[in-house]
Scaffold this active site. Structure first.
Site, PDB file in Angstrom:
ATOM      1  N   THR A 266       0.844  -1.192   0.000  1.00  0.00           N
ATOM      2  CA  THR A 266       0.000   0.000   0.000  1.00  0.00           C
ATOM      3  C   THR A 266       0.880   1.242   0.000  1.00  0.00           C
ATOM      4  OG1 THR A 266      -0.164  -0.336   2.386  1.00  0.00           O
ATOM      5  CG2 THR A 266      -2.082  -0.949   1.081  1.00  0.00           C
TER       6      THR A 266
ATOM      7  N   LYS B  14       0.633   4.971  -2.009  1.00  0.00           N
ATOM      8  CA  LYS B  14       0.793   6.303  -1.393  1.00  0.00           C
ATOM      9  C   LYS B  14       1.878   7.081  -2.124  1.00  0.00           C
ATOM     10  CE  LYS B  14      -0.530   4.072   2.847  1.00  0.00           C
ATOM     11  NZ  LYS B  14      -0.013   3.236   3.944  1.00  0.00           N
TER      12      LYS B  14
HETATM   13  C1  F58 Z   1       0.513  -6.852   4.600  1.00  0.00           C
HETATM   14  N1  F58 Z   1       0.627  -7.792   5.690  1.00  0.00           N
HETATM   15  C2  F58 Z   1       1.041  -7.418   3.290  1.00  0.00           C
HETATM   16  N2  F58 Z   1       1.107  -8.305   7.896  1.00  0.00           N
HETATM   17  O1  F58 Z   1       2.379  -7.856   3.470  1.00  0.00           O
HETATM   18  C3  F58 Z   1       0.986  -6.321   2.234  1.00  0.00           C
HETATM   19  O2  F58 Z   1       1.388  -6.819   0.992  1.00  0.00           O
HETATM   20  C4  F58 Z   1      -0.448  -5.797   2.131  1.00  0.00           C
HETATM   21  O3  F58 Z   1      -0.492  -4.674   1.304  1.00  0.00           O
HETATM   22  C5  F58 Z   1      -0.972  -5.391   3.503  1.00  0.00           C
HETATM   23  O4  F58 Z   1      -0.845  -6.478   4.422  1.00  0.00           O
HETATM   24  C6  F58 Z   1      -2.426  -4.979   3.463  1.00  0.00           C
HETATM   25  O5  F58 Z   1      -3.185  -5.918   2.786  1.00  0.00           O
HETATM   26  C7  F58 Z   1       0.972  -7.355   6.917  1.00  0.00           C
HETATM   27  O6  F58 Z   1       1.138  -6.171   7.137  1.00  0.00           O
HETATM   28  C8  F58 Z   1       1.479  -8.073   9.178  1.00  0.00           C
HETATM   29  O7  F58 Z   1       1.756  -6.960   9.582  1.00  0.00           O
HETATM   30  C9  F58 Z   1       1.551  -9.251  10.110  1.00  0.00           C
HETATM   31  C10 F58 Z   1       0.575  -9.046  11.262  1.00  0.00           C
HETATM   32  C11 F58 Z   1       0.674 -10.183  12.271  1.00  0.00           C
HETATM   33  C12 F58 Z   1       2.075 -10.339  12.796  1.00  0.00           C
HETATM   34  C13 F58 Z   1       3.058 -10.515  11.652  1.00  0.00           C
HETATM   35  C14 F58 Z   1       2.963  -9.368  10.646  1.00  0.00           C
END
Ligand code: F58
Length: 812
Positions: A654, A658
């Site tokens: 995302t 931005k």
């Molecule tokens: C992110 N995931 C994706 N996970 O990596 C990214 O490509 C995508 O744009 C975004 O979600 C929104 O859809 C992500 O941020 C985490 O932060 C996890 C949360 C739980 C603990 C480990 C990291």
């Protein structure tokens, strides 16, 4: 009519005098101090209250209108919300910025000084948490009756600092000075059960006799829409010991620690946001957090449902509950338990209601990120839920078996229970089984989900699978973060209607050949670089901001920087455009490989800075503690956006959106939403390089040998050799070793294509008019990446809720 208006309550004043009067009244009566003795903190809290009051009045009207409509509610369940700072946003959304600035001066303070005291709420890790915040903002702006549920962590994402270049983590006690944006609602608290056992009740039901009871106490924050009256809420739960958890007897006997032990254990549940899920330690506590969120939220949702409705069969018509990744997926067995055990519905009826109520968003393709929980842990912590999960699994496997007869391998693959090497519950499978819709977050991601990770489920229920490409709030990341550019856009488009209708940015295309306009565009970018203050504003500002992870490949960027360093050293008279390479981001505290990359970048920055030949042309900066606030400063200043993950690994991204919206050009792979960005901004305005997903898979299948690339490419070899020779502060050997020996994310395979593509970037940069034109076109054509469009997509495909218009105060 709202009772308050019958009582003669009127919206709060909108003149400077009225606002100032309210500010002073809040200072005296709520803050309990005087103009003469008000500190900047007093002023900040009082101003926040005064602004909040304006939103609270709109909130009252929103609640009245929404409950009267008895609509279909959208509930967003997320373990994370990265809301960022609230003051400026809330002033913009309540149109009180000028009033506030004037009133603050009465307290003999500067508005900026007071605004700087606003604390960022960092209750999330990265993209997933920020997406939740952007979607809530969009839902309010689109008048959708929605509530976000989450956890009110005492400590948010850790604060990052560097000690000798090494990441060090400090706790983020974000609310230590109080949080003026929050309303506590102890009367809506809920009891949450843990441990214990189940037993039959005698009338055919099951009773769960808990071993521990924890209280969930909610507070809510206001989520205003922009350009509309709606103010929704986000409700965050905080864990408290129950009354019995304080042992007065032990306390009186002087055994203080033991007396409060149970309360402390309860309160630990909402103590800290998990920065990763890679450590074994505390995993049970994380599972407790997940259940705590789900249990409190569902009881609250049911309470709200029962205020207006009686018939359980209408539950899915009145509620859609979106599960943000697998973290809240225990909501599925929990709703089953509530319906069957507590409300006496039959299994089949309860299952039909449950399935139709939930929808699930997946945010990853990395197999290690798909959550599973050990069966014995769930059995101990949530004995009734394990029984329910087993029953759901049995029904699922019967359905699979009847569709795909005699396919035991498929049954094994699809089971909610993984058997080897140990028995674990597969949360993503439970999520698919228990929901009406499953979505990925970019086109490629959704396709790969259905073709690979969740393929068996897509075979069984093809219609369940959707794509909803992510989007971002341009209100925060353009209007608030880049006010100068926003004014320019508004003047070009004849008003600020684009803020709530981002497709209108396309109107800027008409100015793509207007050199006067392009000059102004470029001047604003330059001013944003000056504001950021981290390097020569005339240099190419090359930005990579995101969590540190090997799949995102900060290593690749770093190898390019070393290559530039060598080129300048080898030929100091070489023509090269000055570049500032900016990295920012946190690594999970237990993720050693990512922390080693951070350390190497810092060492590289120091070596370059100390080199009088290289320093004028190349600079590496790495401001610590990347968060929403820092993103708002960096993103408007970026010329180049680095989106260089290995194809097939980044679900969406995302930050890429931005940056494009703020006029940065992307250098990127065919991964996540990069593909959709390139499709929209045009291939000629995007620097594409690298393997695609099919090529990456092919390379792997043929036996990938990173060393071959190292041996064949002189510049690559020189870069890695320099690390190993200790040129950069003697650190980074483990980073080089990981690349040479294993290179899970094919960094070396993409190196040459990347470096050549960076050469094209440099060539393009030399023609500033053409570059600025591309920058403008990136903004003009990125309107699609609005979170408003994302929410509309959820509405059309999954939520099917109707907006509720909130009447303005004058109509009351
Ligand atoms: C992110 N995931 C994706 N996970 O990596 C990214 O490509 C995508 O744009 C975004 O979600 C929104 O859809 C992500 O941020 C985490 O932060 C996890 C949360 C739980 C603990 C480990 C990291």
């Amino acid at each position: 009519m709202d009772l308050r208006y019958k009582l003669g309550l009127r919206p709060l004043g909108v003149t400077p005098a009225e606002f100032e009067q309210d500010l002073l009244s809040n200072l005296y009566y709520r803050r309990g101090t005087t103009v003469e003795s008000a500190s900047p903190q007093d002023a900040y809290h009082t101003l926040a209250r005064t602004v909040r009051d304006r939103l609270a009045e709109r909130r009252a009207r929103t609640a009245a209108a929404q409950f009267a409509a008895n609509p279909r509610w959208v509930y967003y369940l997320s373990a994370e919300y990265l809301l960022g700072r609230q003051l400026e946003q809330n002033m913009l959304y309540s149109n009180t910025g000028d009033l506030a600035a004037a009133a603050i001066k009465t307290l003999r303070l500067q508005p900026e000084e007071v605004a700087a005291l606003d604390v960022e709420q960092g209750l999330g890790n990265g993209g997933l948490g920020r997406l939740a915040a952007c979607l809530l903002d969009a839902m309010a702006s689109l008048d959708i009756p929605a509530v976000g549920y989450g956890i009110r962590y005492d400590y948010g994402i850790f604060k990052q600092s560097f000690i000798d270049g090494v990441q060090s983590e400090q706790p983020d006690d974000w609310a230590v000075l109080g949080n003026p944006w929050e309303f506590r609602a102890p009367d809506d608290r809920q009891n949450v059960f843990f441990y214990g056992h189940t037993e039959p009740t005698g009338d055919g039901r099951t009773r769960w006799v808990p071993g521990e009871i924890v209280v969930g106490e909610p507070s809510h924050m206001l989520v205003p829409g922009y350009g509309t009256e709606t103010v929704n809420i986000i409700r965050l739960w905080r864990a408290r010991g129950s009354e019995e958890s304080f042992n007065l007897g032990l306390f009186s006997a002087g055994r203080y620690a033991e007396a409060v032990q149970d309360a402390v254990r309860a309160e630990n549940i909402s103590k800290v946001l998990y920065p990763d899920d890679s450590t074994e330690l505390g995993r049970e506590l994380r599972l407790k957090q997940q259940y705590f969120l789900v249990s409190c939220s569902l009881r609250d949702i049911i309470r709200r449902f029962q205020m207006r409705n009686r018939d359980w069969d209408t539950f899915p018509e009145k509620n859609v509950v979106q599960l943000n990744d697998t973290h809240p997926v225990l909501a599925i067995p929990e709703l089953m338990r509530l319906l069957v055990d507590e409300h006496g519905l039959g299994w089949g009826r309860a299952w039909s209601i449950t399935r139709r109520t939930f929808a699930y968003t997946c945010h990853t393709l990395l197999p290690e990120a798909l959550e599973t929980w050990p069966v014995p842990m769930i059995e101990r912590l949530l004995p009734r839920h394990l029984e329910i999960i087993y029953q759901i699994n049995q029904d699922l496997l019967i359905e699979v078996d009847s569709r795909f007869e005699g396919d035991p391998d498929r049954l094994r693959r699809m089971s909610l229970i993984q058997e080897e090497p140990e028995r674990r519950v597969r949360m993503a499978h439970l999520a698919v089984a228990g929901t009406t819709a499953v979505n990925g977050v970019a086109q490629l991601h959704s396709r790969l989900l259905a073709e690979t990770t969740l393929r068996d489920f897509a075979d069984l229920w093809p219609d369940k699978f959707h794509n909803v490409t992510n989007g971002v709030s341009a209100r925060r990341f353009v209007r608030l973060a880049n006010p100068e550019l926003s004014s320019l856009i508004s003047s070009a488009l004849g008003g600020d209607g684009w803020i709530n209708d981002l497709d209108r940015l396309i109107g800027l295309e008409a100015l793509a050949d207007d050199t006067g306009f392009l000059d102004r565009w470029r001047a604003i970018k330059r001013a944003n670089k000056v504001r950021l203050g981290l390097g020569d504003p005339d240099s190419l500002t090359d930005v990579m901001v995101k969590r540190f992870h090997e799949y995102k490949r900060q290593q690749l960027n770093l190898l390019h920087v070393i290559t530039l360093y060598h080129r300048i050293k080898n030929d100091p008279r070489r023509e090269s455009a000055p570049r500032t390479v900016l990295f920012a981001g946190k690594a999970a505290p237990a993720y050693h490989a990512a922390k080693a990359i951070i350390r190497l970048i810092n060492a590289l920055a120091a070596t370059i800075e100390a080199d009088p030949v290289v320093a004028p042309l190349l600079k590496v900066v790495f401001p610590p503690n990347y968060n929403v606030t820092l993103a708002e400063l960096i993103i408007p200043a970026a010329d180049l956006s680095e989106q260089i993950s290995l194809a097939g690994k980044e679900a969406s991204g995302t930050g890429n959106m931005k940056l494009a919206l703020n006029g940065a050009l992307t250098i990127g792979t065919l991964d996540g939403a990069n593909i959709e960005i390139r499709d929209r901004v045009g291939a000629e305005n995007f620097f594409l390089f690298g393997l695609d997903t099919a090529q990456a898979a092919e390379l792997r299948a043929g036996g990938y040998r990173p060393r071959d690339y190292y041996e064949r490419d002189d510049e690559l070899r020189a870069a890695i050799d320099a690390i190993n020779a200790g040129v950069f502060g003697g650190v980074g050997q483990e980073v080089a070793g990981a690349l040479l020996d294993w290179d899970e994310y094919l960094t070396l395979a993409d190196y040459r294509a990347y470096v050549d593509c960076q050469d094209q970037v440099e060539a393009a940069w030399r023609d500033q008019t053409s570059w600025t034109r591309k920058s403008l076109l990136n903004t003009a054509r990125s309107g699609f990446f609005s979170a408003d469009r994302t929410v509309r997509d959820y509405m059309a495909q999954i939520w099917r809720a109707d907006p509720v218009r909130v009447p303005p105060a004058c109509e009351q």
